[in-house]
Design an enzyme around this catalytic site. Sequence first.
Site, PDB file in Angstrom:
ATOM      1  N   CYS A  20       0.841  -1.194   0.000  1.00 12.88           N
ATOM      2  CA  CYS A  20       0.000   0.000   0.000  1.00 12.88           C
ATOM      3  C   CYS A  20       0.880   1.250   0.000  1.00 12.88           C
ATOM      4  CB  CYS A  20      -0.916   0.006   1.212  1.00 12.88           C
ATOM      5  SG  CYS A  20      -1.981  -1.448   1.307  1.00 12.88           S
ATOM      6  N   ASP A 270       1.816   1.190  18.208  1.00 13.50           N
ATOM      7  CA  ASP A 270       2.136   0.688  16.873  1.00 13.50           C
ATOM      8  C   ASP A 270       2.564   1.804  15.928  1.00 13.50           C
ATOM      9  OD1 ASP A 270      -0.632   1.571  16.788  1.00 13.50           O
ATOM     10  OD2 ASP A 270      -0.761   0.639  14.817  1.00 13.50           O
ATOM     11  N   CYS A 311     -10.997  24.636  24.111  1.00 10.93           N
ATOM     12  CA  CYS A 311     -11.952  24.160  23.104  1.00 10.93           C
ATOM     13  C   CYS A 311     -13.156  23.504  23.772  1.00 10.93           C
ATOM     14  CB  CYS A 311     -11.283  23.164  22.155  1.00 10.93           C
ATOM     15  SG  CYS A 311     -12.385  22.488  20.898  1.00 10.93           S
TER      16      CYS A 311
END
Length: 399
Positions: A20, A270, A311
């Site tokens: 990919c 990961d 926020c």
Amino acid sequence: MSDPFTLMVKPVGSTCNMACRYCYYLGNEASKRQLMKDDVLEKMIRNYFSNTQRIYSFIWHGGEPTLAGLDFYKKAVSLEKKYLPEGSEYWNNLQTNGLGLDEKWCELLKEEHFDVGVSIDGTKLIHDTYRKDASGNDTYERIRNNIGLLKRYGIRPDLLCTVNAETVLQPYEVYQSLKDLDTGWIQFIPIVNKQADGTLSEDSVDPERYGNFLSCIFQQWISDFSKLGVQLFMEALNVYAGGSQSLCWLQKRCGKVLVVECDGSVYSCDHFVNAEHQLGNVERDLLDTLIVSNESFGQLKEKLPEKCQKCRYLFLCNGGCIKDRDEEGNNVLCAAYFQLFETMDEPLKLMTDLLKKKYSFEQISDILKEKRKEKLKDVSRNDRCPCGSGRKYKNCCGK
């Protein structure tokens, strides 16, 4: 005893049968290319099960985890059954590109109750542009057929759709293609790959367009939510209803998913499989000790710039994933998520209110459909679509 944590296991490292274009493992030398040995597998499972928790969660990842072979997973399940503490359960999730699945794989996954996630990038054109096999051939039709095979075995896989510079331009088409596969669950994963100079790669998603992409799909989904789950939207609905986030990148702290490479080495995340974030090895270190030592990594999420702290949607995203932050701590996808949260706010409040009043999902879906029709009744075919995609209504939600 530490708090419960999850293991993401890469039994073949970054080895894959696909190439990919946007894969973040490409070129990562820390991810060694070999099959996890049986003794490492056994030590990892025994090690993990020494930490007392009710559910032990294994996410089998890669590279492409099916390349480990059927016998590897049969061995893994037999070891899970052998060492499982009394009163506890184990859960297996296979995250696959779907290319190598066949009848024998489906038999095992069905028999051993694996959850399955299959990567597929929406439409055939987009998917085959970015997700070629290792020989450079198209993969969409093979993967679509294997999704159908899983369904014939009663397995409804999660669909994992990466969103890149091309995908983000086609929210309606991508959503409809995934919805038509009828598996019941969709996850969208934005591609944010940083280059050496800190800029984003050309395949990375544009924040403004990603906001339009998610907002457009949300407008479609609110009429479908009784039969289709979209991970980010369901997470937000759960928070509005008084629950808490399950996704690590939305939580106040991360670091509760340890990554175990094929050689037994353990990493913080990961997205950070590198020497700096190596915590130890399952053959010599206790995992419950490593998860405690990973707390400092998880606390990085709490270091937020003033913009985030002020926020009104901080309660939802908590600053997002740390891999997507710039040097000042700002999330590069902030504008996208803010636009989505603005789009979701009113509908999610209504959905939450109706859920508290014991309305069924089907009833809520019908109410949302009517409200959507009311909102769109004065929109002409050539007007800009109110979902925020930037398209004309006739080419977007008007379809």
